[in-house]
Scaffold this active site. Structure first.
Site, PDB file in Angstrom:
ATOM      1  N   ASP A   1      -8.898  -3.016  61.345  1.00  0.00           N
ATOM      2  CA  ASP A   1      -9.068  -4.174  60.449  1.00  0.00           C
ATOM      3  C   ASP A   1      -8.633  -3.904  59.015  1.00  0.00           C
ATOM      4  OD1 ASP A   1     -10.157  -5.443  62.667  1.00  0.00           O
ATOM      5  OD2 ASP A   1     -12.179  -4.777  62.169  1.00  0.00           O
TER       6      ASP A   1
ATOM      7  N   LYS B   1      -3.415  -4.765  59.226  1.00  0.00           N
ATOM      8  CA  LYS B   1      -2.160  -4.446  59.937  1.00  0.00           C
ATOM      9  C   LYS B   1      -1.365  -5.707  60.261  1.00  0.00           C
ATOM     10  CE  LYS B   1      -4.541  -2.419  63.098  1.00  0.00           C
ATOM     11  NZ  LYS B   1      -5.885  -2.444  62.464  1.00  0.00           N
TER      12      LYS B   1
ATOM     13  N   ASN C   1      -8.500  -6.171  72.477  1.00  0.00           N
ATOM     14  CA  ASN C   1      -9.613  -5.731  71.608  1.00  0.00           C
ATOM     15  C   ASN C   1      -9.198  -5.893  70.141  1.00  0.00           C
ATOM     16  OD1 ASN C   1      -7.689  -3.709  72.003  1.00  0.00           O
ATOM     17  ND2 ASN C   1      -9.142  -2.023  71.971  1.00  0.00           N
TER      18      ASN C   1
ATOM     19  N   GLY D   1      -7.650  -7.651  66.758  1.00  0.00           N
ATOM     20  CA  GLY D   1      -7.663  -8.992  66.167  1.00  0.00           C
ATOM     21  C   GLY D   1      -6.891  -8.909  64.866  1.00  0.00           C
ATOM     22  N   HIS D   2      -5.666  -9.405  64.875  1.00  0.00           N
ATOM     23  CA  HIS D   2      -4.796  -9.295  63.698  1.00  0.00           C
ATOM     24  C   HIS D   2      -4.610 -10.666  63.065  1.00  0.00           C
ATOM     25  CE1 HIS D   2      -2.869  -5.340  65.339  1.00  0.00           C
ATOM     26  NE2 HIS D   2      -4.173  -5.270  65.201  1.00  0.00           N
ATOM     27  N   THR D   3      -4.958 -10.752  61.791  1.00  0.00           N
ATOM     28  CA  THR D   3      -4.858 -12.032  61.087  1.00  0.00           C
ATOM     29  C   THR D   3      -3.573 -12.080  60.270  1.00  0.00           C
ATOM     30  OG1 THR D   3      -7.227 -11.747  60.771  1.00  0.00           O
ATOM     31  CG2 THR D   3      -6.196 -13.618  59.647  1.00  0.00           C
TER      32      THR D   3
ATOM     33  N   ARG E   1      -5.174   7.379  87.875  1.00  0.00           N
ATOM     34  CA  ARG E   1      -4.026   7.023  88.724  1.00  0.00           C
ATOM     35  C   ARG E   1      -4.326   6.000  89.803  1.00  0.00           C
ATOM     36  NH1 ARG E   1      -3.094  13.202  89.591  1.00  0.00           N
ATOM     37  NH2 ARG E   1      -5.341  12.939  89.417  1.00  0.00           N
TER      38      ARG E   1
ATOM     39  N   GLN F   1      -6.094  -1.082  66.193  1.00  0.00           N
ATOM     40  CA  GLN F   1      -7.219  -0.212  65.828  1.00  0.00           C
ATOM     41  C   GLN F   1      -6.810   0.698  64.661  1.00  0.00           C
ATOM     42  OE1 GLN F   1      -6.599  -0.309  69.629  1.00  0.00           O
ATOM     43  NE2 GLN F   1      -7.627  -2.223  69.234  1.00  0.00           N
TER      44      GLN F   1
ATOM     45  N   ALA G   1     -20.469  -8.731  62.181  1.00  0.00           N
ATOM     46  CA  ALA G   1     -20.390  -8.319  60.775  1.00  0.00           C
ATOM     47  C   ALA G   1     -19.860  -6.890  60.738  1.00  0.00           C
ATOM     48  CB  ALA G   1     -21.775  -8.375  60.146  1.00  0.00           C
TER      49      ALA G   1
HETATM   50  P1  GDP Z   1      -6.017  -5.980  61.211  1.00  0.00           P
HETATM   51  O1  GDP Z   1      -6.828  -5.917  62.449  1.00  0.00           O
HETATM   52  O2  GDP Z   1      -5.727  -4.635  60.651  1.00  0.00           O
HETATM   53  O3  GDP Z   1      -4.781  -6.821  61.357  1.00  0.00           O
HETATM   54  O4  GDP Z   1      -6.937  -6.707  60.105  1.00  0.00           O
HETATM   55  P2  GDP Z   1      -7.842  -8.033  60.340  1.00  0.00           P
HETATM   56  O5  GDP Z   1      -6.960  -9.201  60.445  1.00  0.00           O
HETATM   57  O6  GDP Z   1      -8.818  -7.794  61.424  1.00  0.00           O
HETATM   58  O7  GDP Z   1      -8.684  -8.028  59.001  1.00  0.00           O
HETATM   59  C1  GDP Z   1      -8.073  -8.044  57.748  1.00  0.00           C
HETATM   60  C2  GDP Z   1      -8.517  -9.310  56.997  1.00  0.00           C
HETATM   61  O8  GDP Z   1      -8.194  -9.186  55.635  1.00  0.00           O
HETATM   62  C3  GDP Z   1      -7.810 -10.573  57.452  1.00  0.00           C
HETATM   63  O9  GDP Z   1      -8.670 -11.658  57.300  1.00  0.00           O
HETATM   64  C4  GDP Z   1      -6.631 -10.696  56.480  1.00  0.00           C
HETATM   65  O10 GDP Z   1      -6.187 -12.034  56.305  1.00  0.00           O
HETATM   66  C5  GDP Z   1      -7.265 -10.182  55.235  1.00  0.00           C
HETATM   67  N1  GDP Z   1      -6.358  -9.479  54.302  1.00  0.00           N
HETATM   68  C6  GDP Z   1      -5.307  -8.677  54.538  1.00  0.00           C
HETATM   69  N2  GDP Z   1      -4.837  -8.134  53.399  1.00  0.00           N
HETATM   70  C7  GDP Z   1      -5.618  -8.617  52.408  1.00  0.00           C
HETATM   71  C8  GDP Z   1      -5.681  -8.402  50.989  1.00  0.00           C
HETATM   72  O11 GDP Z   1      -4.914  -7.647  50.411  1.00  0.00           O
HETATM   73  N3  GDP Z   1      -6.666  -9.062  50.318  1.00  0.00           N
HETATM   74  C9  GDP Z   1      -7.548  -9.897  50.916  1.00  0.00           C
HETATM   75  N4  GDP Z   1      -8.468 -10.490  50.179  1.00  0.00           N
HETATM   76  N5  GDP Z   1      -7.524 -10.111  52.239  1.00  0.00           N
HETATM   77  C10 GDP Z   1      -6.583  -9.471  52.973  1.00  0.00           C
HETATM   78  P1  IMO Z   2      -7.782  -4.093  65.151  1.00  0.00           P
HETATM   79  O1  IMO Z   2      -6.444  -3.878  65.801  1.00  0.00           O
HETATM   80  C1  IMO Z   2     -11.861  -2.652  64.601  1.00  0.00           C
HETATM   81  C2  IMO Z   2     -13.793  -0.781  68.061  1.00  0.00           C
HETATM   82  C3  IMO Z   2     -14.949  -1.493  68.708  1.00  0.00           C
HETATM   83  C4  IMO Z   2     -15.743  -0.295  69.198  1.00  0.00           C
HETATM   84  C5  IMO Z   2     -14.672   0.691  69.619  1.00  0.00           C
HETATM   85  C6  IMO Z   2     -14.371   0.681  71.111  1.00  0.00           C
HETATM   86  O2  IMO Z   2      -8.111  -5.506  64.881  1.00  0.00           O
HETATM   87  O3  IMO Z   2      -7.939  -3.209  63.958  1.00  0.00           O
HETATM   88  P2  IMO Z   2     -13.061  -0.986  72.719  1.00  0.00           P
HETATM   89  O4  IMO Z   2     -13.320  -2.425  73.061  1.00  0.00           O
HETATM   90  O5  IMO Z   2     -11.701  -0.733  72.149  1.00  0.00           O
HETATM   91  O6  IMO Z   2     -13.367  -0.055  73.855  1.00  0.00           O
HETATM   92  O7  IMO Z   2     -14.138  -0.639  71.568  1.00  0.00           O
HETATM   93  O8  IMO Z   2     -13.505   0.321  68.914  1.00  0.00           O
HETATM   94  N1  IMO Z   2     -12.534  -1.580  67.955  1.00  0.00           N
HETATM   95  C7  IMO Z   2     -12.069  -2.082  66.808  1.00  0.00           C
HETATM   96  N2  IMO Z   2     -12.592  -2.070  65.566  1.00  0.00           N
HETATM   97  N3  IMO Z   2     -10.654  -3.207  64.818  1.00  0.00           N
HETATM   98  C8  IMO Z   2     -10.097  -3.212  66.052  1.00  0.00           C
HETATM   99  O9  IMO Z   2      -8.841  -3.641  66.276  1.00  0.00           O
HETATM  100  C9  IMO Z   2     -10.822  -2.665  67.127  1.00  0.00           C
HETATM  101  N4  IMO Z   2     -10.603  -2.528  68.457  1.00  0.00           N
HETATM  102  C10 IMO Z   2     -11.650  -1.863  68.944  1.00  0.00           C
HETATM  103  O10 IMO Z   2     -15.659  -2.266  67.770  1.00  0.00           O
HETATM  104  O11 IMO Z   2     -16.442   0.284  68.111  1.00  0.00           O
HETATM  105 MG    MG Z   3      -8.620  -6.654  63.251  1.00  0.00          MG
END
Ligand code: GDP
Ligand code: IMO
Ligand code: MG
Length: 428
Positions: free
Chosen positions: A13, A16, A38, A40-42, A144, A225, A305
């Site tokens: 998170d 990326k 698993n 979640g990319h925003t 396997r 991740q 959270a």
């Molecule tokens: P990812 O899993 O690494 O792609 O990240 P997530 O999408 O799970 O979480 C990153 C959150 O931060 C998302 O809601 C993005 O829109 C937001 N975000 C990314 N870069 C920035 C930044 O520089 N500033 C702020 N305020 N939000 C950001």
């Molecule tokens: P992105 O790509 C944050 C965490 C889960 C748990 C552990 C194992 O959005 O950054 P799993 O379901 O993979 O076996 O869970 O890894 N986890 C993540 N935490 N961002 C993610 O992906 C995650 N994918 C898995 O919360 O602690």
């Molecule tokens: Mg994420």
């Protein structure tokens, strides 16, 4: 850039999705090489926000090829739901801009069931997985007995594999965990349906990527991740089940290391973690809650959270080392805007010494006490900065310290979720 990796430098998170989207403008192909839904990319494009789990973030551009590599675990139900979601939002998804490896492992209904009941059986020592069947699917791959996309396309092979697998899985589900068995015909029919729909997307993706590299195309590998969730270098067993570090690209996309030009580690200006496991710089106080609210730190996949804490430079140094990072992109520096003081961990006190690496043993890690450096804060208007020189001096000092401590330059600073809220500091 001809072949470049984007990966998470912390516990996921980090942003990326945003950074892949930003960098994809200059790329031709975007490849996912590990993990599954698993992730979640925003990505924010103008007023619109997209949440991607399985499909590479390059899909939001009209002219990029997107590839799901062999290292990914693919839930076909989630895959087609995501395609529908994208189409409903006006995004073009066809077999011309999306390919799936024939070697990709398929997440089956028993993987999801086992993920849930194994977590329950761990009791207080549960990992806090996303419940998407990731661990059980990778377990079968290594053991396997997994079913790959190419196996799904051969009805007779799939029939036999599923028969054998269900026999064993149903025995485990019912006899070990007291759960309900799955019905063979129901699963077989459902997945034969997916096989038909998957067929047009399926390719030998190692060949496709190689062809693209040789034709001078630019490839971006989008990690899921983060480093500390890596199966080897993460806080085991509180990790995911794949190789999230740069080495995972070679295995998960069929590309040799000599073909890759660099890797950018995405690092939040503070640290977050979802799920259980150690977190040395965690803030269980007002500041932690403040960061969570300012940064909207709630999971994209599960809505949980996120735990929040100070930036941990020991983690970034580790990430740089194990992935050979060529630079960092620092995100969410705007979130810290408004704090009087900001801290960064520059070592762990352990056994009377200060160390700058992460001990393998969780018992040892629990003994580690973070050593902090304190920085003067900066104000909220940082989100409007569009070049490096207009960043507040105190934010620059913070960034400089990241570079000094990790020995890795910061090539990008992100000051907001939007595409335009991105400052390029240097080449990647
Ligand atoms: P990812 O899993 O690494 O792609 O990240 P997530 O999408 O799970 O979480 C990153 C959150 O931060 C998302 O809601 C993005 O829109 C937001 N975000 C990314 N870069 C920035 C930044 O520089 N500033 C702020 N305020 N939000 C950001
Ligand atoms: P992105 O790509 C944050 C965490 C889960 C748990 C552990 C194992 O959005 O950054 P799993 O379901 O993979 O076996 O869970 O890894 N986890 C993540 N935490 N961002 C993610 O992906 C995650 N994918 C898995 O919360 O602690
Ligand atoms: Mg994420």
């Amino acid at each position: 850039m001809s072949a470049f990796i984007v990966l998470g430098a912390q516990w996921g998170d980090e942003g990326k999705g945003k950074m892949t989207d930003y960098l994809a403008e200059g790329a031709d192909v975007v490849v996912r090489f590990q993990g599954g839904n698993n992730a979640g990319h925003t990505v924010e494009v103008g007023e619109k926000q997209y949440k991607l789990h399985l499909i590479p973030s390059g899909i939001l551009y009209k002219d990029k090829l997107n590839i799901i590599g062999n290292g990914v675990v693919l839930d076909p139900k989630a895959f087609f739901e995501e395609i529908e979601y994208l189409k409903e939002n006006g995004v073009k998804v066809t077999e011309d801009n999306l390919m799936v490896s024939d070697r990709t492992q398929v997440i089956m209904p028993y993987h999801k069931i086992l993920d849930g009941i194994k977590e329950k059986s761990r009791g207080k020592k549960d990992i806090g997985t996303t419940g998407k069947g990731i661990g059980p699917c990778y377990t079968d791959k290594m053991e396997r007995s997994g079913i790959r996309v190419c196996d799904l396309l051969h009805k007779d092979v799939f029939y036999e594999n599923l028969k054998k697998n269900l026999e064993v899985k149903n025995a485990i589900i019912t006899k070990v965990y007291g759960g309900d068995p799955l019905d063979f015909e129901t699963v077989y029919k459902e997945y034969c349906g997916y096989a038909e729909k998957l067929k047009p997307f399926v390719r030998e993706i190692s060949v496709e990527i190689d062809k693209n590299i040789k034709n001078g195309k630019k490839i971006l590998f989008e990690g899921a991740q983060g480093t500390l969730l890596d199966i080897d270098y993460g806080t085991y067993p509180y990790v995911t089940s794949s190789s999230t570090i740069a080495g995972g690209v070679c295995i998960g996309a069929g590309v040799g290391p000599t073909m890759i030009n660099g890797a950018v580690g995405i690092a939040k200006a503070y640290t977050t973690r979802v799920g259980k496991g150690p977190f040395p710089t965690e803030l269980n106080d007002e500041t932690g809650n403040w960061i969570r609210e300012q940064g909207h730190e709630y999971g994209v996949t599960t809505g949980r959270a996120r735990r929040c804490g100070w930036l941990d430079l020991v983690i970034l140094k580790t990430s740089s080392r194990v992935s050979g990072l060529t630079s960092f992109a620092v995100t969410k520096i705007d979130t810290l805007g408004g704090l009087k003081k900001v801290k960064a961990c520059v070592g762990y006190k352990f056994n009377g010494k200060v160390i700058d690496y992460i001990p393998a043993s969780l018992e040892d890690l629990a003994e580690c006490e973070p050593v902090y450096e304190e920085f003067d804060g900066w104000d909220e208007s940082i989100k409007d900065a569009r070049d490096y020189k207009s960043l507040p001096e105190n934010a620059k000092k913070f960034i400089k310290r990241i570079e000094e401590f990790t020995g890795t330059k910061v090539s990008i600073v992100s000051v907001g979720p939007g595409r335009d809220q991105t400052i390029k500091v240097s080449e990647l």
